[in-house]
Write a protein that holds these residues in place. Structure first.
Motif, PDB file in Angstrom:
ATOM      1  N   PHE A 128       0.837  -1.193   0.000  1.00 33.30           N
ATOM      2  CA  PHE A 128       0.000   0.000   0.000  1.00 33.30           C
ATOM      3  C   PHE A 128       0.880   1.255   0.000  1.00 33.30           C
ATOM      4  O   PHE A 128       1.994   1.255   0.526  1.00 33.30           O
ATOM      5  N   SER A 129       0.358   2.296  -0.592  1.00 37.74           N
ATOM      6  CA  SER A 129       1.038   3.597  -0.700  1.00 37.74           C
ATOM      7  C   SER A 129       2.244   3.568  -1.636  1.00 37.74           C
ATOM      8  O   SER A 129       2.995   4.543  -1.717  1.00 37.74           O
ATOM      9  N   ALA A 130       2.406   2.463  -2.374  1.00 37.12           N
ATOM     10  CA  ALA A 130       3.493   2.416  -3.357  1.00 37.12           C
ATOM     11  C   ALA A 130       3.179   3.289  -4.566  1.00 37.12           C
ATOM     12  O   ALA A 130       4.088   3.736  -5.270  1.00 37.12           O
ATOM     13  N   LEU A 131       1.908   3.521  -4.785  1.00 35.09           N
ATOM     14  CA  LEU A 131       1.460   4.387  -5.867  1.00 35.09           C
ATOM     15  C   LEU A 131       0.624   5.525  -5.296  1.00 35.09           C
ATOM     16  O   LEU A 131      -0.062   5.343  -4.285  1.00 35.09           O
ATOM     17  N   PRO A 132       0.638   6.686  -5.924  1.00 32.80           N
ATOM     18  CA  PRO A 132      -0.196   7.788  -5.443  1.00 32.80           C
ATOM     19  C   PRO A 132      -1.644   7.586  -5.876  1.00 32.80           C
ATOM     20  O   PRO A 132      -1.938   6.773  -6.770  1.00 32.80           O
ATOM     21  N   TYR A 133      -2.541   8.307  -5.239  1.00 36.31           N
ATOM     22  CA  TYR A 133      -3.909   8.329  -5.739  1.00 36.31           C
ATOM     23  C   TYR A 133      -3.923   8.955  -7.128  1.00 36.31           C
ATOM     24  O   TYR A 133      -3.088   9.807  -7.448  1.00 36.31           O
ATOM     25  N   ARG A 134      -4.870   8.521  -7.956  1.00 35.87           N
ATOM     26  CA  ARG A 134      -4.994   9.086  -9.290  1.00 35.87           C
ATOM     27  C   ARG A 134      -5.515  10.517  -9.211  1.00 35.87           C
ATOM     28  O   ARG A 134      -6.115  10.921  -8.205  1.00 35.87           O
ATOM     29  N   LEU A 135      -5.306  11.260 -10.273  1.00 38.29           N
ATOM     30  CA  LEU A 135      -5.908  12.584 -10.380  1.00 38.29           C
ATOM     31  C   LEU A 135      -7.420  12.449 -10.235  1.00 38.29           C
ATOM     32  O   LEU A 135      -8.044  11.617 -10.888  1.00 38.29           O
ATOM     33  N   ARG A 136      -8.025  13.232  -9.347  1.00 36.25           N
ATOM     34  CA  ARG A 136      -9.467  13.200  -9.097  1.00 36.25           C
ATOM     35  C   ARG A 136      -9.926  11.805  -8.650  1.00 36.25           C
ATOM     36  O   ARG A 136     -10.951  11.295  -9.103  1.00 36.25           O
ATOM     37  N   GLU A 137      -9.153  11.192  -7.789  1.00 39.56           N
ATOM     38  CA  GLU A 137      -9.522   9.894  -7.234  1.00 39.56           C
ATOM     39  C   GLU A 137     -10.870  10.013  -6.526  1.00 39.56           C
ATOM     40  O   GLU A 137     -11.118  10.966  -5.784  1.00 39.56           O
ATOM     41  N   VAL A 138     -11.755   9.058  -6.761  1.00 42.36           N
ATOM     42  CA  VAL A 138     -13.056   9.045  -6.088  1.00 42.36           C
ATOM     43  C   VAL A 138     -12.856   8.421  -4.708  1.00 42.36           C
ATOM     44  O   VAL A 138     -12.719   7.204  -4.577  1.00 42.36           O
ATOM     45  N   MET A 139     -12.846   9.251  -3.682  1.00 42.57           N
ATOM     46  CA  MET A 139     -12.617   8.751  -2.333  1.00 42.57           C
ATOM     47  C   MET A 139     -13.897   8.223  -1.696  1.00 42.57           C
ATOM     48  O   MET A 139     -13.852   7.387  -0.798  1.00 42.57           O
ATOM     49  N   LYS A 140     -15.031   8.704  -2.169  1.00 42.83           N
ATOM     50  CA  LYS A 140     -16.319   8.217  -1.687  1.00 42.83           C
ATOM     51  C   LYS A 140     -17.308   8.235  -2.843  1.00 42.83           C
ATOM     52  O   LYS A 140     -17.467   9.262  -3.508  1.00 42.83           O
ATOM     53  N   PRO A 141     -17.982   7.119  -3.114  1.00 47.63           N
ATOM     54  CA  PRO A 141     -18.897   7.056  -4.259  1.00 47.63           C
ATOM     55  C   PRO A 141     -20.061   8.039  -4.123  1.00 47.63           C
ATOM     56  O   PRO A 141     -20.415   8.473  -3.021  1.00 47.63           O
ATOM     57  N   TRP A 142     -20.632   8.348  -5.257  1.00 46.15           N
ATOM     58  CA  TRP A 142     -21.789   9.235  -5.359  1.00 46.15           C
ATOM     59  C   TRP A 142     -22.912   8.748  -4.444  1.00 46.15           C
ATOM     60  O   TRP A 142     -23.273   7.579  -4.441  1.00 46.15           O
ATOM     61  N   GLU A 143     -23.472   9.644  -3.653  1.00 48.70           N
ATOM     62  CA  GLU A 143     -24.534   9.284  -2.701  1.00 48.70           C
ATOM     63  C   GLU A 143     -25.912   9.782  -3.105  1.00 48.70           C
ATOM     64  O   GLU A 143     -26.921   9.173  -2.750  1.00 48.70           O
ATOM     65  N   CYS A 144     -25.978  10.895  -3.832  1.00 51.05           N
ATOM     66  CA  CYS A 144     -27.277  11.523  -4.135  1.00 51.05           C
ATOM     67  C   CYS A 144     -27.905  10.907  -5.381  1.00 51.05           C
ATOM     68  O   CYS A 144     -28.153  11.584  -6.383  1.00 51.05           O
ATOM     69  N   HIS A 145     -28.146   9.608  -5.320  1.00 54.63           N
ATOM     70  CA  HIS A 145     -28.682   8.907  -6.490  1.00 54.63           C
ATOM     71  C   HIS A 145     -29.952   8.159  -6.114  1.00 54.63           C
ATOM     72  O   HIS A 145     -30.298   8.031  -4.936  1.00 54.63           O
ATOM     73  N   ARG A 146     -30.633   7.662  -7.118  1.00 52.86           N
ATOM     74  CA  ARG A 146     -31.814   6.827  -6.880  1.00 52.86           C
ATOM     75  C   ARG A 146     -31.651   5.535  -7.668  1.00 52.86           C
ATOM     76  O   ARG A 146     -31.437   5.544  -8.877  1.00 52.86           O
ATOM     77  N   ASN A 147     -31.747   4.439  -6.943  1.00 52.51           N
ATOM     78  CA  ASN A 147     -31.602   3.144  -7.594  1.00 52.51           C
ATOM     79  C   ASN A 147     -32.812   2.828  -8.467  1.00 52.51           C
ATOM     80  O   ASN A 147     -33.907   3.367  -8.275  1.00 52.51           O
TER      81      ASN A 147
END
Length: 295
Positions: free
Chosen positions: A251-270
């Protein structure tokens, strides 16, 4: 049973969907490129509409598909692009599906199930693309809006989160975990604190089946999300525990990607009437079981 025109049948989700649709007795025609290296993965007797990059090739193949339903799964997915990728992104994710819409209009077809991505909603925004791939998917949605308003298309878009399942040749997380488990090689990844919502393939296929039943009646954009969030480190630990193999993960051998999604979209409707049946643990067990059978 429906007459269905399916794009993306040589990709993972599209191929699985094709077999599910055939099992259910639907009449399916697939839109493919004649030189696709994955044509052999399709049933030999599947009717094929060969797309050669021109509008007329789609029109010729769709002329006799009256009352057909189009399911658009095909896309070019890139987490990060290079300048030389831009043309292919536009051709695959905008030009081709726009030709598809125009061919539908010419042939009198009006029903389409489109496939989008949760990555159109970076940082929980109504629209904020994570990358150029997500931007191209949104661009097509905007094109589709014109056909809905001008030509009364009935469109339902399913926005998918991460997906996984057996026989997945995509270079995604579980592919790399399986390789690390089998070879003992060190897998270098990011710090691993990003949360993922991963949906098992059978649940994804169930969503398309529900969408087919609602096609023509239900329109709009809906998601296919499990609601089960795990960070990357947790997923690695769960996979290691179920597989009973120690993984060499750095872990931490690579950086996070540009604009890494740290938390998925929540304001959605299934999608209405759809529920996630398989947990992450159950899906991993199925992957491992299938892997054992293939060996």
């Amino acid at each position: 049973m429906r007459k269905i025109i399916l794009t993306g049948a040589t990709g993972y989700i599209g191929r699985k969907l094709l077999y599910r649709l055939l099992e259910r007795g639907h009449s399916v025609s697939v839109v493919v490129r004649e030189k696709s290296p994955r044509l052999s993965s399709l049933p030999a007797d599947t009717e094929k509409i060969f797309y050669d990059g021109t509008f007329n090739s789609l029109l010729d193949g769709m002329k006799d598909k009256e009352s057909g339903l189009v399911i658009h799964v095909a896309s070019l997915f890139l987490t990060q692009h290079k300048p030389e990728d831009i043309g292919n992104l536009i051709d695959s994710n905008i030009k081709f599906p726009c030709y598809l819409l125009e061919a539908m209009h010419t042939c009198g077809l009006t029903e389409i199930i489109n496939t989008g991505t949760s990555w159109q909603h970076y940082e929980n925004s109504d629209y904020n693309p994570v990358n150029l791939y997500a931007a191209s998917k949104q661009a097509f949605v905007d094109m589709l809006k014109f056909y809905q308003e001008a030509h009364h298309f009935k469109a339902l878009t399913l926005e998918l989160f991460d997906t996984f399942g057996p026989d997945d040749e995509r270079k995604k997380l579980f592919h790399f975990l399986q390789d690390a488990a089998e070879t003992g090689k060190t897998l270098k990844i990011s710090p691993g604190q990003q949360l993922l919502d991963i949906v098992y393939i059978d649940d994804v296929l169930n969503a398309y089946e529900i969408a087919i039943k609602q096609s023509g009646k239900l329109t709009g954009t809906f998601t296919v999300a499990s609601g089960q969030l795990h960070n990357l480190q947790e997923i690695v630990a769960i996979y290691s525990k179920i597989s009973q193999k120690k993984l060499n993960i750095e872990f931490s051998a690579l950086p996070y990607r540009l604009r890494e999604v740290m938390k998925p979209w929540e304001c959605h409707r299934n999608l209405p009437n759809w529920t996630c049946e398989f947990s992450l643990e159950e899906g991993i067990k199925k992957i491992l079981c299938q892997g054992m059978k293939s060996h």
